[in-house]
Every structure is written in structure tokens, then in C-alpha cells.
Design a protein around this motif. Structure first.
Motif, PDB file in Angstrom:
ATOM      1  N   TRP A  76       0.795  -1.224   0.000  1.00 29.56           N
ATOM      2  CA  TRP A  76       0.000   0.000   0.000  1.00 29.56           C
ATOM      3  C   TRP A  76       0.829   1.276   0.000  1.00 29.56           C
ATOM      4  O   TRP A  76       0.550   2.184  -0.794  1.00 29.56           O
ATOM      5  N   LEU A  80      -0.395   2.564  -3.548  1.00 28.83           N
ATOM      6  CA  LEU A  80      -1.649   3.324  -3.481  1.00 28.83           C
ATOM      7  C   LEU A  80      -1.527   4.745  -4.033  1.00 28.83           C
ATOM      8  O   LEU A  80      -2.415   5.183  -4.776  1.00 28.83           O
ATOM      9  N   GLY A 102     -12.941   2.938   1.209  1.00 26.32           N
ATOM     10  CA  GLY A 102     -11.858   3.082   2.163  1.00 26.32           C
ATOM     11  C   GLY A 102     -11.982   2.105   3.310  1.00 26.32           C
ATOM     12  O   GLY A 102     -12.810   1.184   3.294  1.00 26.32           O
ATOM     13  N   LYS A 126       0.483   2.105   6.565  1.00 27.86           N
ATOM     14  CA  LYS A 126      -0.729   1.786   5.813  1.00 27.86           C
ATOM     15  C   LYS A 126      -1.855   2.755   6.168  1.00 27.86           C
ATOM     16  O   LYS A 126      -2.599   3.207   5.307  1.00 27.86           O
ATOM     17  N   ARG A 130      -3.596   5.616   3.641  1.00 30.70           N
ATOM     18  CA  ARG A 130      -5.047   5.621   3.439  1.00 30.70           C
ATOM     19  C   ARG A 130      -5.631   6.995   3.754  1.00 30.70           C
ATOM     20  O   ARG A 130      -6.486   7.508   3.031  1.00 30.70           O
ATOM     21  N   ARG A 152     -16.015   4.088   4.343  1.00 30.99           N
ATOM     22  CA  ARG A 152     -14.992   3.378   5.102  1.00 30.99           C
ATOM     23  C   ARG A 152     -15.592   2.137   5.745  1.00 30.99           C
ATOM     24  O   ARG A 152     -16.493   2.228   6.584  1.00 30.99           O
TER      25      ARG A 152
END
Length: 303
Positions: A76, A80, A102, A126, A130, A152
């Protein structure tokens, strides 16, 4: 006829695409494998979503661009930003509303039920990435470049779900074998059903009130032992034999697979009570959590 693009091919991406298609909308699913459900209104397209120009062309004329992409867990921080940046840019270029799938990592350690108003204070890589992905989308929304929102979700349950429970607990319980879990067994956790999360994604995309803020997917609050016990009862198998993985066992597993080393960052969610307030999405859009037994029955029916 409305037209939507769904980036990703996992269970939530698939459920979202089918919800839209069953309602009569056209859907283009985008992934590197080109996989997706068989439906007359779902077109499956094989591209790498980091190809911003290609993705932008595919999103031309779309009402909504759903980001349900999920690269490998341990990648990630590296993958990401370019992936989500490409999807956000494609939404800006095409004029599509941008809906992100999310999770709860961005909050970091929190005491008490988490609401959408809690600050994003993640301490691990991570969680920080995010949080950063949402903040970039929110910045673009506030600047008027795109309409953006995020749903989320907690740990996934349901048919096709990919989570610690479905990978490490569910198959062992159904086989009548002991399960070693990297989590405390008797503290409350936040779970989200695949179907409920997909309904939440579609609901926020179809209502002007959904834009410009995050929402919590409908949440089922239960312990690992409770979920495993209900699964066993519904499947007619013996009572589960569960144990919490020790730090030494987790360390040894991490020597052979980087996935296991990622468990340390989220121990505040797995070894302490971690509960989520999802009242806002139910009050605003009428999307509530399905009963735990119904979610588990659906999983069993599709095995």
C-alpha cells in the motif's frame, strides 16, 4: 441510461457493479485481469488503472467512478499513491463523481466508538497512506475539481470477502480444525458485510448529500469468537477451537511472508476493542447493517 466505471474486481467491486446493473445502469469494470461478473449490462475491461490516459478515456461520459481497487496488503505505501492518483485524475478529467472504498486504518488508535468526525491520526504507514488518499480527494473536491466521497468499511464478511476472518478463521471452523488468529478473541471488532458496503457506495453516489465527506459503511459489532460460533452453528459443525497467535508465532510467520509483518500496525484494531458508529449512513440514506446470521448464511450458500 446512466453509466458507471468500477475499478477493481474483488467482492465489493463485483457487488457494487451488480447492484448498479440490476437497477438498469451500464457498468464498465476495470482491472488488470479483466475479471468480473457475467451480466448483460456489465462490460469487463482489462487495463492497468495507473495508465491515467487509458482510464480517463474509459471513464468519458461516466456518471460515477468507483474506486474499489486493492493492491497487495504489504504494498500500500508504495502502490496506493500512484494508483489512487491516477483514478482521481481520471474522475477529474471525465467529470464523473469519485467514490472511494476506504477502511478504518486512517484513524489510528482510538478509544470509544469511532465517528466520521474523528481526526485521521494513524501512526503506521498503511493508515497514513489511506488517510492521505482521502485528504487528496477531499482537497480536489473542495477546490471544485471533482465531487468526491469515501465509504470506510471494517473487516469484511460475506460471500467472496477477503479478510483475516474469512482467510484464517472461516475455513478452519468449517473443517472442524483449530484456528490460530492474530487477534484477541473476545473483544468487540467492527465488521462490514460485502453487500451492505456495496449498498452504501451506491447510496452515497446517488444522493447530493453524499459528496464532500466520508461515511462509515454499516457496521456489525461482534467478537471473533462470536462470529466463529455463529458460523459453526449455522453450518452444523462442532464448536470452534480458537486461539490467539503469540507475538513469537507472528514474528516467525513474517520471516516467510511479508503479509504477516503488516499485522503489527493494526494491533490496536485486533487486540483491543475497536468499534465504529455507522449511524450517519443509516439515518441519511436508510442503509443499515444486515443481521450477522444473514451475512453468514449467504456466505455458506455460495460455497
Amino acid at each position: 441510461m446512466p453509466f458507471h466505471v468500477v475499478v477493481g474486481r474483488g467482492a465489493t467491486a463485483t457487488a457494487t457493479a451488480l447492484l448498479l446493473a440490476d437497477a438498469g445502469d451500464r457498468v464498465r469494470m476495470v482491472s488488470r485481469s479483466g475479471a468480473g461478473p457475467s451480466h448483460p449490462l456489465v462490460e469487463r475491461t482489462e487495463i492497468d488503472a495507473t495508465d491515467t490516459d487509458a482510464l480517463s478515456r474509459l471513464a468519458e461520459g461516466a456518471t460515477t467512478l468507483f474506486n474499489a481497487a486493492a493492491p497487495a496488503y504489504n504494498t500500500w505505501p508504495e502502490l496506493l499513491p500512484p494508483l489512487f492518483g491516477s483514478i482521481l485524475t481520471a474522475a477529474e478529467r471525465s467529470g464523473a463523481g469519485y467514490v472511494m472504498l476506504g477502511n478504518l486504518y486512517g484513524y489510528g488508535p482510538v478509544d470509544g466508538p469511532v465517528t466520521e468526525e474523528h481526526p485521521l491520526e494513524a501512526t503506521g504507514s498503511k493508515g497514513r497512506v489511506r488517510a492521505e488518499m482521502w485528504l487528496r480527494a477531499k482537497e480536489a473536491h473542495d477546490a471544485g475539481r471533482v465531487r468526491a466521497t469515501e465509504v470506510r468499511a471494517g473487516q469484511f464478511l460475506g460471500a467472496g470477502a477477503y479478510s483475516i476472518f474469512t482467510l484464517l478463521v472461516q475455513p478452519k471452523v468449517l473443517a472442524g480444525r483449530p484456528a490460530l488468529v492474530p487477534a484477541a478473541l473476545d473483544v468487540p471488532h467492527a465488521y462490514s458485510a460485502i453487500g451492505d458496503t456495496a449498498r452504501a457506495l451506491v447510496a452515497v453516489a446517488r444522493d447530493e448529500r453524499g459528496w464532500g465527506r466520508p461515511w462509515h459503511a454499516p457496521t456489525i459489532t461482534a467478537s471473533v469468537r462470536e462470529v466463529a460460533g455463529r458460523l459453526a452453528a449455522l453450518a452444523g459443525v462442532p464448536e470452534p477451537h480458537l486461539d490467539t497467535m503469540t507475538d513469537r508465532e507472528l514474528t516467525l510467520l513474517g520471516l516467510g511472508d511479508p503479509f504477516w509483518d503488516e499485522m503489527w500496525e493494526t494491533q490496536h484494531m485486533s487486540h483491543r476493542p475497536f468499534t465504529v458508529d455507522s449511524a450517519a449512513i443509516e439515518t441519511t440514506f436508510g442503509v443499515g447493517a444486515s443481521p450477522l446470521d444473514d451475512v453468514l448464511k449467504e456466505s455458506l450458500s455460495r460455497m
